[in-house]
Design an enzyme around this catalytic site. Structure first.
Site, PDB file in Angstrom:
ATOM      1  N   ASP A 374    -110.250  42.778   8.642  1.00 52.38           N
ATOM      2  CA  ASP A 374    -110.752  41.486   9.130  1.00 52.38           C
ATOM      3  C   ASP A 374    -111.545  41.057   8.069  1.00 52.38           C
ATOM      4  O   ASP A 374    -111.784  41.600   7.003  1.00 52.38           O
ATOM      5  CB  ASP A 374    -111.669  42.046  10.238  1.00 52.38           C
ATOM      6  CG  ASP A 374    -112.545  41.211  10.682  1.00 52.38           C
ATOM      7  OD1 ASP A 374    -112.096  39.912  11.271  1.00 52.38           O
ATOM      8  OD2 ASP A 374    -113.945  41.221  10.850  1.00 52.38           O
ATOM      9  N   GLU A 408    -128.884  29.989  19.568  1.00 49.62           N
ATOM     10  CA  GLU A 408    -128.261  31.308  18.931  1.00 49.62           C
ATOM     11  C   GLU A 408    -129.205  32.658  18.899  1.00 49.62           C
ATOM     12  O   GLU A 408    -129.074  33.711  18.427  1.00 49.62           O
ATOM     13  CB  GLU A 408    -127.833  30.997  17.420  1.00 49.62           C
ATOM     14  CG  GLU A 408    -126.774  30.253  17.123  1.00 49.62           C
ATOM     15  CD  GLU A 408    -125.369  30.881  17.425  1.00 49.62           C
ATOM     16  OE1 GLU A 408    -125.252  31.976  18.025  1.00 49.62           O
ATOM     17  OE2 GLU A 408    -124.387  30.309  16.737  1.00 49.62           O
ATOM     18  N   GLY A 443    -117.980  30.849  20.137  1.00 53.88           N
ATOM     19  CA  GLY A 443    -119.245  30.356  19.949  1.00 53.88           C
ATOM     20  C   GLY A 443    -120.228  30.773  21.094  1.00 53.88           C
ATOM     21  O   GLY A 443    -119.792  31.337  21.883  1.00 53.88           O
ATOM     22  N   VAL A 444    -121.448  30.017  21.209  1.00 62.48           N
ATOM     23  CA  VAL A 444    -122.256  30.206  22.155  1.00 62.48           C
ATOM     24  C   VAL A 444    -122.609  29.149  23.108  1.00 62.48           C
ATOM     25  O   VAL A 444    -122.542  27.802  22.571  1.00 62.48           O
ATOM     26  CB  VAL A 444    -123.471  31.209  21.884  1.00 62.48           C
ATOM     27  CG1 VAL A 444    -123.260  32.011  20.906  1.00 62.48           C
ATOM     28  CG2 VAL A 444    -124.146  29.860  20.838  1.00 62.48           C
ATOM     29  N   ALA A 446    -125.790  27.456  25.841  1.00 66.20           N
ATOM     30  CA  ALA A 446    -127.011  27.966  26.592  1.00 66.20           C
ATOM     31  C   ALA A 446    -127.606  26.660  26.880  1.00 66.20           C
ATOM     32  O   ALA A 446    -127.338  25.383  26.659  1.00 66.20           O
ATOM     33  CB  ALA A 446    -127.739  28.584  25.357  1.00 66.20           C
ATOM     34  N   GLY A 450    -133.523  22.744  29.406  1.00 64.01           N
ATOM     35  CA  GLY A 450    -132.428  22.191  30.672  1.00 64.01           C
ATOM     36  C   GLY A 450    -131.404  21.713  30.314  1.00 64.01           C
ATOM     37  O   GLY A 450    -130.377  21.343  31.175  1.00 64.01           O
ATOM     38  N   LEU A 454    -124.184  23.632  22.990  1.00 65.50           N
ATOM     39  CA  LEU A 454    -122.959  24.253  22.406  1.00 65.50           C
ATOM     40  C   LEU A 454    -123.005  24.618  21.193  1.00 65.50           C
ATOM     41  O   LEU A 454    -123.438  23.551  20.366  1.00 65.50           O
ATOM     42  CB  LEU A 454    -121.447  23.676  22.893  1.00 65.50           C
ATOM     43  CG  LEU A 454    -121.122  23.456  24.297  1.00 65.50           C
ATOM     44  CD1 LEU A 454    -119.939  22.775  24.482  1.00 65.50           C
ATOM     45  CD2 LEU A 454    -120.843  24.773  24.976  1.00 65.50           C
TER      46      LEU A 454
HETATM   47  N1  LIG Z   1    -122.110  33.119  17.915  1.00 59.61           N
HETATM   48  C1  LIG Z   1    -121.537  32.313  17.406  1.00 59.61           C
HETATM   49  N2  LIG Z   1    -122.279  31.046  17.031  1.00 59.61           N
HETATM   50  C2  LIG Z   1    -121.398  29.974  16.466  1.00 59.61           C
HETATM   51  N3  LIG Z   1    -120.009  30.199  16.301  1.00 59.61           N
HETATM   52  C3  LIG Z   1    -119.509  31.283  16.407  1.00 59.61           C
HETATM   53  C4  LIG Z   1    -120.202  32.283  17.264  1.00 59.61           C
HETATM   54  N4  LIG Z   1    -118.837  33.381  17.301  1.00 59.61           N
HETATM   55  C5  LIG Z   1    -118.133  32.740  16.945  1.00 59.61           C
HETATM   56  N5  LIG Z   1    -118.206  31.493  16.538  1.00 59.61           N
HETATM   57  C6  LIG Z   1    -117.050  30.737  15.833  1.00 59.61           C
HETATM   58  O1  LIG Z   1    -115.966  31.451  15.989  1.00 59.61           O
HETATM   59  C7  LIG Z   1    -115.234  31.603  14.902  1.00 59.61           C
HETATM   60  C8  LIG Z   1    -114.526  32.827  14.952  1.00 59.61           C
HETATM   61  O2  LIG Z   1    -115.385  33.983  15.163  1.00 59.61           O
HETATM   62  P1  LIG Z   1    -115.091  35.645  14.754  1.00 59.61           P
HETATM   63  O3  LIG Z   1    -116.282  36.588  14.908  1.00 59.61           O
HETATM   64  O4  LIG Z   1    -113.864  35.811  15.782  1.00 59.61           O
HETATM   65  O5  LIG Z   1    -114.620  35.498  13.358  1.00 59.61           O
HETATM   66  P2  LIG Z   1    -115.400  35.067  12.140  1.00 59.61           P
HETATM   67  O6  LIG Z   1    -116.791  35.395  12.085  1.00 59.61           O
HETATM   68  O7  LIG Z   1    -115.278  33.781  11.479  1.00 59.61           O
HETATM   69  O8  LIG Z   1    -114.753  36.405  10.804  1.00 59.61           O
HETATM   70  P3  LIG Z   1    -113.866  37.272  11.085  1.00 59.61           P
HETATM   71  O9  LIG Z   1    -112.598  37.103  12.008  1.00 59.61           O
HETATM   72  O10 LIG Z   1    -113.281  37.223   9.605  1.00 59.61           O
HETATM   73  O11 LIG Z   1    -114.596  38.462  11.237  1.00 59.61           O
HETATM   74  C9  LIG Z   1    -116.578  31.660  13.830  1.00 59.61           C
HETATM   75  O12 LIG Z   1    -115.978  31.244  12.235  1.00 59.61           O
HETATM   76  C10 LIG Z   1    -117.240  30.563  14.253  1.00 59.61           C
HETATM   77  O13 LIG Z   1    -117.139  29.245  14.096  1.00 59.61           O
END
Ligand SMILES: Nc1ncnc2c1ncn2[C@@H]1O[C@H](COP(=O)(O)OP(=O)(O)OP(=O)(O)O)[C@@H](O)[C@H]1O
Ligand SMILES: [Zn+2]
Length: 691
Positions: A374, A408, A443-444, A446, A450, A454
């Site tokens: 990874d 976040e 992503g997240v 919330a 109100g 995203l």
């Molecule tokens: N909590 C979050 N907030 C914002 N973006 C997020 C979040 N979780 C995931 N993402 C988005 O999704 C993408 C993929 O996340 P994921 O955790 O699968 O991989 P990564 O962090 O890029 O790295 P790797 O897969 O190499 O561990 C991220 O690059 C980011 O753009």
């Protein structure tokens, strides 16, 4: 002999029971908990005999009182036997006195062995103790008491040696247990008055105080004070770690500089140290595939040897050949071949902070031909930093950060951590987020005040019905990017960067040197970032913009034509870890998720542990094979020699003890594997300490 059978029984009861037994005794913490382990391990501790547990540890380990009993028998019998030779030599006319002494000697020496053999028979176990006991009985029957005594002496000696190594695991564990103190300073009341209590009495949620120089008794979280901690006992990494309020500390690690107050989070077997202990115990009772094959045929072994003995007797009528045959046929060397090596390897791994949950995985690690890594947190350090806040239109950078930080708040994803850190540095008062939801790898979402918000990757935004405006690709070149949207409109994007781990290139090179044919990378990150990392590490193949399922799919494909190990940090890659033939989790110290989702967990983030693991597992496989080959050649060769009358019973007994020792020493070569790695780290640590 006797011990093999004990080990066997422990196996039958299953790793868990066997592991739980001595672990519960915890040899040494306090002595009230008695000998609960004797039921499981089938030990005949004399009631009222001295406690076999740790503290006074002369010989150390479960069963040492029995070993002491044996040593006493061996000494007494040995003296009587020697005495008989002396009498024979000094008073040749008193032959009767000499043979009486020899008879008593033989009797004392043979008794423990014969008793064990009878017990085995009663329990319906035709294994190997019977052979030895029969050999001794045959020698006694032929009125050759001196020979009987000498044979029994050496066999008893072998049992004693075996007991001490069979408890090799036990000794490694005692070393671990020594790391945790017996008592703790418990805090009570508002005034934090200190009270000394037994560590076994501590419960989750209790508050304790630990002074500089002391070891932590349990896993706990700092609630006051700060300190540096040496975690080498668990991670194998001697570089001290800074800890402050909110940090987790682990049982058995050493508090170096500060006085800290802690809240207990885990006690006893649940602590990381407790798990390491379990792992070593499991190693002892585990069976690799080769051992399983041997076990399957073990039942036929004794009858076959007995038949051979009858045939020998029939043709030669030479009782001495029969005795020799039965002594040399005792397969201690074969039986010890695997467990001694596995325990040594697992202990060496534990010292390097490599946590092997199942011994089968140790063997598997030697056969891995492909690695899938990874990216974030594994090949890179996962400590993202925000390099660009890029708001669109009227939006200010502070507003962008405000929305992102608030959304976040509850995420632990590396991007979220980076945003939170920046928001904190900018001293932003974050808004409350409600209806917080995290889409793994996306992503997240919330509601802030109100309003639905995203934050995440571009294509997820589109999936959620938010249009992401086109922008110049060169702008975001080499950055990880997340988009922030409020009320269906994109406010802008945030760019991140993280660093390659320092040891990553060396690790890939080492793996190639070990003959790993294929190294690949999967990531949820963007193509341009993935490309640059893959190029720097000269990785064979990579896949970017993966969802967690995409990572699994990738691993499935690699699995079609290789044995694959997946290395990850447990964030959005747990399913991929589980899909690999071997799942290796990084930075697992204190992270149950990482430990649970992987088959092997590295307590540190040091990637050099990975080639070391492959090397260690190959070396242990080689040593096990050497041991087995030697043991079998020894036994079969010895049997041939004795059938043809080219060996004496006494030589058989001496060589039998010798062969056992050879196996034990050969396995012990594993224990020091990887020491150079820790040495290197120690030197590096010493360097950084100098101003
Ligand atoms: N909590 C979050 N907030 C914002 N973006 C997020 C979040 N979780 C995931 N993402 C988005 O999704 C993408 C993929 O996340 P994921 O955790 O699968 O991989 P990564 O962090 O890029 O790295 P790797 O897969 O190499 O561990 C991220 O690059 C980011 O753009
Ligand atoms: Zn034996």
């Amino acid at each position: 002999m006797a011990e093999e059978l004990d080990m066997n029984k422990a196996n039958v009861q299953g790793g868990a029971a066997a592991a739980a037994a001595p672990a519960k005794c915890a040899c040494g913490h306090d002595h009230d908990h008695d000998h609960e382990h004797e039921h499981h391990h089938d030990h005949d501790h004399e009631p009222g005999g001295f406690c076999p547990c740790g503290h006074d540890a002369v010989s150390g380990g479960v069963g040492h009182d029995r070993a002491m009993g044996r040593i006493f028998f061996a000494l007494l019998g040995g003296i009587l036997t020697v005495n008989s030779f002396l009498l024979e030599w000094a008073l040749p006319e008193q032959a009767f006195a000499a043979s009486i002494s020899a008879l008593f000697g033989a009797f004392v020496l043979a008794l423990p062995i014969i008793i064990t053999a009878i017990k085995d028979l009663v329990n319906g176990k035709v294994y190997m103790n019977e052979l030895v006991a029969l050999a001794i009985l045959a020698a006694l029957a032929s009125a050759d008491f001196q020979t009987a005594g000498i044979i029994a002496f050496f066999l008893l000696l072998t049992i004693i040696i075996e007991t001490r190594t069979a408890s090799g695991a036990q000794r490694s564990i005692e070393e671990l247990i020594k790391l945790t103190p017996n008592t703790a300073r418990k805090l009570s009341g508002d005034d934090n008055s200190e009270q000394e209590v037994q560590v076994t009495e501590l419960k989750i949620g209790d508050r304790i105080r630990v002074r500089p120089g002391e070891n932590f008794p349990v896993d706990a979280r700092i609630i006051a004070g700060e300190s540096t901690v040496n975690q080498a006992s668990i991670t194998g990494e001697s570089l001290p770690v800074e800890k402050s309020v909110g940090s987790d500390v682990f049982a058995g690690t050493q508090n170096l500089t500060g006085l800290v107050d802690l809240e207990v989070t885990k006690v006893g077997e649940d602590t990381t140290l407790g798990k390491v202990k379990d792992m070593i115990l499991q190693a002892e009772s585990s069976r690799t595939p080769v051992v399983r094959i041997i076990d399957r045929y073990a039942g036929y072994y004794t009858p076959t040897v007995l038949m051979l003995a009858c045939v020998t007797w029939w043709f030669t009528e030479d009782i001495s050949r029969v005795i020799t045959l039965m002594v040399i046929a005792c397969p201690c060397a074969v039986v010890l071949a695997t467990p001694t090596a596995v325990v040594a390897a697992v202990a060496a791994a534990a010292r390097l902070g490599i946590f092997i949950k199942n011994v089968a995985h140790l063997e598997l690690a030697s056969k891995i031909t492909a690695f899938v890594f990874d990216k974030t947190g594994t090949l890179t350090d996962g400590l993202l930093s925000v390099v660009k806040l890029n708001p669109f239109g009227e939006v200010t950078p502070a507003e962008l950060l405000m929305v992102a930080g608030s959304a976040e708040r509850y995420s632990n994803h590396p991007t979220a951590v980076a945003i939170q850190k920046l928001a904190e540095e900018a001293k932003l008062e974050l808004d409350e987020a409600t209806e917080f939801q995290e889409a793994p790898g996306k992503g997240v979402s919330a509601k802030i005040n109100g309003v639905p918000c995203l934050i995440g990757r571009a294509n997820w935004m589109s999936d959620m019905g938010v249009t992401v405006p086109e922008h110049n690709a060169s702008e975001t070149e080499g950055m990880s990017v997340v988009y922030v949207a409020r009320d269906g409109k994109v406010l802008g994007w945030i760019g991140f960067k993280d660093k390659l781990r320092r040891e990553a290139p060396a690790m890939i090179a080492d793996l190639r040197r070990l003959g790993v044919r294929y190294c690949a990378m999967v990531t949820g990150d963007r193509q341009s970032v993935a490309e640059s990392v893959a190029a720097q590490l000269q990785i064979d193949e990579f896949k970017s913009e993966c969802l967690p399922e995409g990572k699994v799919e990738f691993v499935e494909n690699v699995k079609k034509n290789s044995r694959v190990a997946v290395v990850g940090d447990g964030v959005n890659d747990a399913p991929a870890l589980a899909e690999g033939d071997l799942g290796i989790a990084m930075g697992a110290i204190g992270s149950d998720i990482a430990i649970n989702s992987a088959s092997i967990a590295l307590m540190t983030n040091d990637l050099r542990r990975i080639p070391m693991l492959v090397f260690l597992s190959r070396k242990s496989r080689m040593i096990i094979n050497q041991n087995l080959l030697f043991g079998m050649l020894f036994v079969f060769g010895g049997m041939i020699l004795s059938v043809f009358g080219w060996m004496t019973p006494i030589w058989a007994a001496v060589l039998h003890a010798g062969s056992t020792l050879i196996i034990i020493f050969n396995s012990a070569r594993l224990v020091r594997t990887g020491e150079e790695l820790t040495l290197e780290e120690n030197l590096a640590a010493a360097e950084t300490e100098q101003p």
